[in-house]
Scaffold this motif. Structure first.
Motif, PDB file in Angstrom:
ATOM      1  N   GLY A 107       0.597  -1.343  -0.056  1.00 14.99           N
ATOM      2  CA  GLY A 107      -0.007  -0.052  -0.057  1.00 14.99           C
ATOM      3  C   GLY A 107       0.724   1.298   0.072  1.00 14.99           C
ATOM      4  O   GLY A 107       1.340   1.600   1.067  1.00 14.99           O
ATOM      5  N   THR A 108       0.769   2.176  -1.112  1.00 17.93           N
ATOM      6  CA  THR A 108       1.594   3.329  -1.281  1.00 17.93           C
ATOM      7  C   THR A 108       1.433   4.018  -0.164  1.00 17.93           C
ATOM      8  O   THR A 108       2.218   4.440   0.503  1.00 17.93           O
ATOM      9  CB  THR A 108       1.520   3.695  -2.502  1.00 17.93           C
ATOM     10  N   MET A 129       5.378  -3.466  -1.479  1.00 13.52           N
ATOM     11  CA  MET A 129       4.426  -3.861  -2.430  1.00 13.52           C
ATOM     12  C   MET A 129       3.980  -2.493  -2.665  1.00 13.52           C
ATOM     13  O   MET A 129       2.741  -2.051  -2.739  1.00 13.52           O
ATOM     14  CB  MET A 129       3.228  -4.825  -2.009  1.00 13.52           C
ATOM     15  N   SER A 130       4.886  -1.694  -3.591  1.00 13.49           N
ATOM     16  CA  SER A 130       4.193  -0.316  -4.154  1.00 13.49           C
ATOM     17  C   SER A 130       5.471  -0.409  -5.239  1.00 13.49           C
ATOM     18  O   SER A 130       6.612  -0.768  -5.278  1.00 13.49           O
ATOM     19  CB  SER A 130       4.502   0.746  -3.220  1.00 13.49           C
ATOM     20  N   GLY A 131       4.847   0.281  -6.514  1.00 11.38           N
ATOM     21  CA  GLY A 131       5.761   0.510  -7.424  1.00 11.38           C
ATOM     22  C   GLY A 131       5.986   2.339  -7.546  1.00 11.38           C
ATOM     23  O   GLY A 131       6.611   2.564  -8.752  1.00 11.38           O
ATOM     24  N   SER A 132       5.636   3.056  -6.760  1.00 11.74           N
ATOM     25  CA  SER A 132       5.818   4.198  -6.550  1.00 11.74           C
ATOM     26  C   SER A 132       7.248   4.834  -6.874  1.00 11.74           C
ATOM     27  O   SER A 132       8.177   4.031  -6.327  1.00 11.74           O
ATOM     28  CB  SER A 132       5.331   4.616  -5.084  1.00 11.74           C
ATOM     29  N   SER A 133       7.400   5.591  -7.931  1.00 18.91           N
ATOM     30  CA  SER A 133       8.882   5.736  -8.353  1.00 18.91           C
ATOM     31  C   SER A 133       9.860   6.450  -7.344  1.00 18.91           C
ATOM     32  O   SER A 133      10.769   6.062  -7.249  1.00 18.91           O
ATOM     33  CB  SER A 133       8.713   6.823  -9.783  1.00 18.91           C
ATOM     34  N   ASP A 179      -0.132   8.616  -4.722  1.00 22.00           N
ATOM     35  CA  ASP A 179       1.341   8.620  -5.148  1.00 22.00           C
ATOM     36  C   ASP A 179       1.156   7.538  -6.306  1.00 22.00           C
ATOM     37  O   ASP A 179       1.693   7.515  -7.282  1.00 22.00           O
ATOM     38  CB  ASP A 179       2.486   8.193  -4.324  1.00 22.00           C
ATOM     39  N   LEU A 180       0.252   6.602  -5.967  1.00 19.99           N
ATOM     40  CA  LEU A 180      -0.137   5.402  -6.958  1.00 19.99           C
ATOM     41  C   LEU A 180      -0.451   5.686  -8.514  1.00 19.99           C
ATOM     42  O   LEU A 180       0.149   5.702  -9.385  1.00 19.99           O
ATOM     43  CB  LEU A 180      -0.854   4.381  -6.319  1.00 19.99           C
ATOM     44  N   LYS A 182      -0.912   9.070  -9.572  1.00 16.66           N
ATOM     45  CA  LYS A 182      -0.319  10.323 -10.066  1.00 16.66           C
ATOM     46  C   LYS A 182       1.144   9.883 -10.764  1.00 16.66           C
ATOM     47  O   LYS A 182       1.323  10.323 -11.872  1.00 16.66           O
ATOM     48  CB  LYS A 182       0.071  11.191  -9.063  1.00 16.66           C
ATOM     49  N   ASP A 183       1.502   8.760 -10.512  1.00 21.32           N
ATOM     50  CA  ASP A 183       2.971   8.249 -11.117  1.00 21.32           C
ATOM     51  C   ASP A 183       2.633   7.806 -12.740  1.00 21.32           C
ATOM     52  O   ASP A 183       3.574   8.031 -13.346  1.00 21.32           O
ATOM     53  CB  ASP A 183       3.581   7.034 -10.432  1.00 21.32           C
ATOM     54  N   TYR A 184       1.395   7.329 -12.861  1.00 18.11           N
ATOM     55  CA  TYR A 184       1.109   6.970 -14.234  1.00 18.11           C
ATOM     56  C   TYR A 184       0.822   8.023 -15.101  1.00 18.11           C
ATOM     57  O   TYR A 184       1.351   8.151 -16.293  1.00 18.11           O
ATOM     58  CB  TYR A 184      -0.086   5.931 -14.255  1.00 18.11           C
ATOM     59  N   VAL A 185       0.144   9.159 -14.280  1.00 22.67           N
ATOM     60  CA  VAL A 185      -0.176  10.534 -15.185  1.00 22.67           C
ATOM     61  C   VAL A 185       1.020  10.955 -15.514  1.00 22.67           C
ATOM     62  O   VAL A 185       1.375  11.387 -16.684  1.00 22.67           O
ATOM     63  CB  VAL A 185      -1.102  11.264 -14.364  1.00 22.67           C
ATOM     64  N   ASN A 186       1.962  11.166 -14.438  1.00 23.82           N
ATOM     65  CA  ASN A 186       3.274  11.626 -14.821  1.00 23.82           C
ATOM     66  C   ASN A 186       4.006  10.928 -15.705  1.00 23.82           C
ATOM     67  O   ASN A 186       4.860  11.668 -16.462  1.00 23.82           O
ATOM     68  CB  ASN A 186       4.089  11.776 -13.280  1.00 23.82           C
TER      69      ASN A 186
END
Length: 399
Positions: A107-108, A129-133, A179-180, A182-186
């Protein structure tokens, strides 16, 4: 006298060893205590099943005698995807349960809320378990390794695919407002550059909202030909279903955290999900092509024994199983040196490690220079009965 001296010397050597309990919290001659926090309840409870899969695998390890003579005492708490609860549980795990390290925290929002505290206590957070950059930044997160391909990388892969498949189209992004998402949008902004404002329309949602139906309707009205859903399974399922209900014939892409048949596509409707695309690292256990694959067969055998009655189509269990394989390998590499320093070092020293349920060509390699464990993925499309992989294996570091 000589024998007594040898005995004292041997005891002194033992006490000075790297894994002695007095020096290393959570370590004894017979066990290692490890902590985890998952959303077993709340709006992200479907992906909380990753924790169930991980705990089941740990039980199988203990049934085989543990690792290097030690059983794993894995202590996991439910934060219901709530950062304040995550903080409460992490403090308990460190200060009361005295775990050696955290593994697989999911969970980010919760990870963001607890990372600074864990660093101040010198407690590694392995395979989060997060892919947040932001967590891939070694300078700011030196005690962390991530257990997912970064959302930034995943987003750029989707942007690259869409610009090839639908070069003249407009793209809609529905994203979770944290953050989860928004990373894809960015990632799309970075990939498309000055074209982003012209080609992309976006809408956010909060995890407290009951549905995302209105956002999907508004995005359809933009005239977009593709819909990228960057969130968690509950909302991804709602978006897929709503797009179908309103007749939006868009190319739909969901992010990896939502790429579960049981957790996302079944609630959305398997028929309504035909054509949905997701990036993955895994073999599809529903695909007859993998029926005789040793890795898939081993997973099915494990599942029948340790997760009886659970839904094997829910990919969160498979992710947890793979997390367990990573944990087992890291502890094996540690040998008898279970210092926090060595645990982190071995987590960053995986070399061409193959997960049997991962797609061919995908290997795990880690290093001091980056916090990522998974760096490769492949696109796949839902046919109505199984996932069909297409295209080449894409490496995070080349996208």
């Amino acid at each position: 006298m000589l024998m007594r001296w040898k005995t004292v010397a041997a005891l002194a050597l033992l006490l000075s060893g790297p894994a002695f309990a007095a020096e290393e919290p959570g370590i004894s001659a017979t066990e290692i205590k490890i902590g985890g926090v998952f959303p077993f309840s709340g709006p992200a409870s479907s992906i909380g099943l990753v924790g169930r899969g991980l705990m089941a695998y740990i039980q199988s390890v203990n049934d085989r005698g543990g690792i290097n003579g030690r059983k794993i005492n894995y202590i996991a708490y439910d934060d219901a995807y709530s950062p304040p609860k995550a903080v409460e549980h992490i403090r308990k795990l460190v200060e009361s349960d005295e775990v050696s390290f955290m593994f697989g925290q999911l969970g980010t929002p919760g990870i963001s809320a607890t990372a600074k505290y864990l660093r101040s206590k010198g407690v590694p957070g392995i395979a989060i378990m997060s892919g947040s950059s932001k967590f891939t930044d070694v300078a700011n997160y030196p005690l962390t390794t991530t257990g997912l391909v970064s959302y930034d990388t995943e987003g750029k892969i989707y942007a690259k695919y869409l610009t090839r498949a639908l070069p003249n189209a407009k793209y809609a992004i529905l994203y979770q407002n944290d953050d989860l998402g928004k990373d894809y949008v960015n990632a799309f902004k970075a990939f498309l550059g000055k074209e982003f404002d012209r080609k992309v329309v976006s809408a956010s949602y909060e995890v407290t909202e009951p549905t995302v139906d209105s956002q999907v309707v508004n995005l359809k009205s933009s005239g977009a030909d593709a819909l990228v859903i960057a969130g968690t399974p509950k909302f991804a399922a709602q978006a897929i279903r709503q797009a179908s209900v309103i007749g939006w014939k868009a190319t739909v892409i969901i992010n990896f955290p939502s790429g579960s048949v049981g957790g996302t596509l079944t609630p959305a409707g398997l028929d309504k999900s035909v054509g949905v695309i997701v990036g993955t690292t895994n073999k599809d256990i529903l695909d007859p092509a993998w029926k005789d694959d040793p890795g898939v067969q081993a997973y099915r055998t494990f599942f029948d024994k340790y997760l009886p009655g659970a839904d094997i189509t829910n990919g969160s269990y498979l992710t947890g199983y793979q997390q367990g394989l990573l944990l087992e390998q890291i502890l094996k590499q540690c040998g008898n040196d279970l210092s926090r320093k060595n645990i982190l070092a071995q987590a960053k020293n995986l070399k061409n490690f193959i997960i049997p349920t991962a797609l061919p060509g995908i290997k795990v390699n880690t290093s001091d220079a980056e916090n990522m464990i998974w760096t490769q993925m492949r696109l796949q499309r839902w046919t109505g009965t199984s996932w069909e992989a297409f295209g080449e294996v894409l490496d995070a570091r080349s996208e």
